[in-house]
Design a protein around this motif. Structure first.
Motif, mmCIF file in Angstrom:
data_model
loop_
_atom_site.group_PDB
_atom_site.id
_atom_site.type_symbol
_atom_site.label_atom_id
_atom_site.label_comp_id
_atom_site.label_asym_id
_atom_site.label_seq_id
_atom_site.Cartn_x
_atom_site.Cartn_y
_atom_site.Cartn_z
ATOM 1 N N LEU A 191 4.237 0.363 -5.428
ATOM 2 C CA LEU A 191 4.133 -0.423 -4.904
ATOM 3 C C LEU A 191 2.783 0.055 -3.771
ATOM 4 O O LEU A 191 2.310 0.541 -4.033
ATOM 5 C CB LEU A 191 5.200 0.508 -3.657
ATOM 6 N N THR A 192 2.719 -1.734 -2.728
ATOM 7 C CA THR A 192 1.796 -1.914 -2.294
ATOM 8 C C THR A 192 2.440 -1.250 -0.771
ATOM 9 O O THR A 192 3.104 -1.923 -1.373
ATOM 10 C CB THR A 192 1.303 -2.196 -2.661
ATOM 11 N N ILE A 193 1.297 -1.384 0.162
ATOM 12 C CA ILE A 193 1.732 -1.350 1.539
ATOM 13 C C ILE A 193 0.863 -2.687 2.324
ATOM 14 O O ILE A 193 -0.220 -2.079 2.278
ATOM 15 C CB ILE A 193 2.270 -0.056 2.290
ATOM 16 N N ARG A 194 1.296 -2.760 3.763
ATOM 17 C CA ARG A 194 0.450 -4.050 4.041
ATOM 18 C C ARG A 194 1.202 -4.215 5.736
ATOM 19 O O ARG A 194 2.101 -3.326 5.840
ATOM 20 C CB ARG A 194 0.344 -5.485 3.478
ATOM 21 N N GLU A 195 0.723 -4.345 6.068
ATOM 22 C CA GLU A 195 1.284 -4.897 7.543
ATOM 23 C C GLU A 195 2.393 -5.442 7.666
ATOM 24 O O GLU A 195 2.583 -7.550 6.570
ATOM 25 C CB GLU A 195 -0.305 -4.960 8.822
ATOM 26 N N MET A 196 3.116 -5.610 8.662
ATOM 27 C CA MET A 196 4.362 -6.942 8.931
ATOM 28 C C MET A 196 4.294 -8.250 9.531
ATOM 29 O O MET A 196 3.275 -7.689 10.275
ATOM 30 C CB MET A 196 5.750 -6.073 9.255
ATOM 31 N N THR A 197 4.487 -9.044 9.086
ATOM 32 C CA THR A 197 4.178 -10.438 10.254
ATOM 33 C C THR A 197 5.118 -11.492 9.482
ATOM 34 O O THR A 197 6.433 -10.618 9.272
ATOM 35 C CB THR A 197 3.273 -11.091 8.865
ATOM 36 N N LEU A 198 5.596 -12.387 10.978
ATOM 37 C CA LEU A 198 6.499 -12.887 11.555
ATOM 38 C C LEU A 198 7.480 -13.686 9.696
ATOM 39 O O LEU A 198 8.181 -14.334 9.724
ATOM 40 C CB LEU A 198 6.116 -14.046 12.334
ATOM 41 N N GLU A 199 5.890 -13.883 9.032
ATOM 42 C CA GLU A 199 6.644 -14.528 7.530
ATOM 43 C C GLU A 199 7.139 -13.775 6.712
ATOM 44 O O GLU A 199 7.854 -14.098 5.532
ATOM 45 C CB GLU A 199 4.741 -15.300 7.106
ATOM 46 N N ASP A 200 7.544 -11.757 7.313
ATOM 47 C CA ASP A 200 8.361 -11.844 6.217
ATOM 48 C C ASP A 200 9.897 -11.786 6.984
ATOM 49 O O ASP A 200 10.667 -10.312 6.469
ATOM 50 C CB ASP A 200 7.714 -10.162 6.578
ATOM 51 N N ILE A 201 10.058 -12.076 7.892
ATOM 52 C CA ILE A 201 11.248 -12.342 8.921
ATOM 53 C C ILE A 201 12.324 -11.688 7.930
ATOM 54 O O ILE A 201 13.516 -10.756 7.603
ATOM 55 C CB ILE A 201 11.112 -12.827 10.056
ATOM 56 N N ASP A 202 12.970 -13.027 7.658
ATOM 57 C CA ASP A 202 14.248 -13.363 6.422
ATOM 58 C C ASP A 202 14.019 -11.931 5.610
ATOM 59 O O ASP A 202 15.222 -12.256 4.640
ATOM 60 C CB ASP A 202 13.406 -14.227 5.462
ATOM 61 N N PRO B 18 17.901 4.260 -1.408
ATOM 62 C CA PRO B 18 17.848 5.851 -1.431
ATOM 63 C C PRO B 18 17.260 6.214 -2.429
ATOM 64 O O PRO B 18 16.807 7.481 -2.318
ATOM 65 C CB PRO B 18 19.873 5.656 -1.446
ATOM 66 N N ARG B 19 17.382 5.224 -3.215
ATOM 67 C CA ARG B 19 16.167 6.072 -4.848
ATOM 68 C C ARG B 19 15.163 6.119 -3.999
ATOM 69 O O ARG B 19 14.176 7.162 -4.979
ATOM 70 C CB ARG B 19 16.310 5.188 -5.504
ATOM 71 N N LEU B 20 14.057 4.909 -3.374
ATOM 72 C CA LEU B 20 12.900 5.074 -3.173
ATOM 73 C C LEU B 20 12.960 6.732 -1.971
ATOM 74 O O LEU B 20 11.616 7.394 -2.086
ATOM 75 C CB LEU B 20 12.616 3.909 -2.117
ATOM 76 N N GLN B 21 13.642 6.682 -1.350
ATOM 77 C CA GLN B 21 14.197 7.784 -0.304
ATOM 78 C C GLN B 21 13.711 9.382 -1.105
ATOM 79 O O GLN B 21 12.992 10.333 -1.048
ATOM 80 C CB GLN B 21 14.999 7.652 0.663
ATOM 81 N N ALA B 22 14.978 8.836 -2.550
ATOM 82 C CA ALA B 22 14.415 10.755 -2.731
ATOM 83 C C ALA B 22 13.292 10.419 -3.695
ATOM 84 O O ALA B 22 13.186 11.908 -3.968
ATOM 85 C CB ALA B 22 15.668 10.287 -4.374
ATOM 86 N N LEU B 23 12.545 9.338 -4.498
ATOM 87 C CA LEU B 23 10.738 8.907 -4.594
ATOM 88 C C LEU B 23 9.850 9.745 -3.546
ATOM 89 O O LEU B 23 8.832 9.709 -3.886
ATOM 90 C CB LEU B 23 11.333 8.054 -5.289
ATOM 91 N N GLY B 24 10.663 9.703 -2.368
ATOM 92 C CA GLY B 24 8.780 9.816 -1.081
ATOM 93 C C GLY B 24 9.118 8.871 -0.577
ATOM 94 O O GLY B 24 7.717 8.841 0.151
ATOM 95 N N GLY B 25 9.288 7.483 -1.211
ATOM 96 C CA GLY B 25 9.192 6.124 -1.112
ATOM 97 C C GLY B 25 9.249 6.209 0.961
ATOM 98 O O GLY B 25 8.699 5.508 2.093
#
Length: 294
Positions: free
Chosen positions: A16-27, A87-94
């Motif tokens: 996984l990579t993380i980045r800032e949320m933008t308006l283009e992500d809404i859909d 749920p799976r990502l939550q269990a893995l620490g996401g």
């Protein structure tokens, strides 16, 4: 040991990579919230991005598989919300990974969040403590005979020149100035106010949200006033879906919600990062803006 605020993280087979949320992500964010059965429309996500900031976790092909937002309120306070992982990502620490990024942005602010049952252990492990239960009431609105209400005089529609009174009442009930959020909510809401001796002493706002409309915030001195402020919105939306989120457990108030067609549907737990100073005021919050915004 790798930092939990690193910008990429391997969770078993997930990179996984993380980045800032933008308006283009809404859909894509809307699709993500649908997977956990949250009712937010794209328009609801857009409003949240007007008043807050966030991060998204993405898989190797760019799909958004996790989210988290924070909402600054002044220099010393913030709320966290829209924390979603599978749920799976939550269990893995996401979920923890996302939360660490969001909390780092809040710096030294006092933080409030609403925890679902699924997220409770995560937030508890991050030193959040429960302070109240938030009850989600919703259903198809049923007409109310306003002539039977204790308070009938002084209720009128919200007018443009009521804004400053609304902001002052909200600050009094909430305990801090959150005019940046309330002004945005006002732009999207119809409202009712209670006036006595030429002074606004209560209000209720109602706006489109999720499956229909949501009532909140509501500020009043007592449940009789709050009921009379909410009743016009119930009658306006009779036959349609209506929701309210509240921490109030006054019997008369809850009986009114049930008579209005809104019944207890779910609960979340309001949690804080440190004990909050009790608000000493004659005004009380009878409905949240939303679970994300408190």
């Amino acid at each position: 040991m790798p930092s939990e605020t690193e910008t990429s993280k391997r969770l078993e087979t997930y990179e996984l990579t993380i980045r800032e949320m933008t308006l283009e992500d809404i859909d894509k964010l809307h699709e993500l919230s649908i997977t956990v059965l949250w009712p937010h429309r794209p328009e609801d996500w857009r409003m949240l991005l007007q008043v807050g900031k966030g991060f998204v976790g993405c898989d190797p092909i760019g799909r958004i598989v996790a989210s988290g937002m924070w909402f600054p309120i002044g220099d010393h306070f913030a709320t966290i919300g829209m924390v979603i992982t599978s749920p799976r990502l939550q269990a893995l620490g996401g979920g923890r990974w996302i939360m660490r990024h969001v909390m780092a942005q809040c710096e030294n602010r006092d933080i409030v969040l609403s925890s679902t049952k699924a997220g409770y252990r995560l937030y508890q492990s991050l030193s959040f403590q429960p302070v109240a239960t938030v009850f989600q009431y919703q259903g198809i609105a049923t007409s109310i005979d306003q002539s039977r209400l204790c308070v009938n005089e002084g209720i009128r529609q919200l007018e443009a020149n009521d804004t400053e009174s609304i902001l002052q009442l909200d600050e009094s009930a909430f305990g801090t100035d959150r005019s940046n959020i309330i002004k945005t909510i006002l732009e999207k809401s119809l409202g009712s106010v209670l006036v006595r001796d030429n002074k606004v002493i209560g209000f209720a706002l109602c706006r489109k949200f999720g499956r229909g409309h949501v009532i909140g915030p509501v500020v009043a001195q007592n449940s009789a006033d709050a009921i009379s402020l909410i009743a016009p919105h119930v009658n306006q939306h009779t036959g349609n879906f209506l929701r309210i989120d509240t921490t109030i457990q006054d019997k008369a108030f809850l009986d009114f919600l049930n008579e209005s067609g809104m019944h207890e549907f779910d609960t979340v737990t309001s949690m804080t990062s440190k004990p909050l100073t009790p608000v000493n005021t004659s005004f009380h919050s009878f409905a949240l803006v939303s679970q994300a915004l408190a």
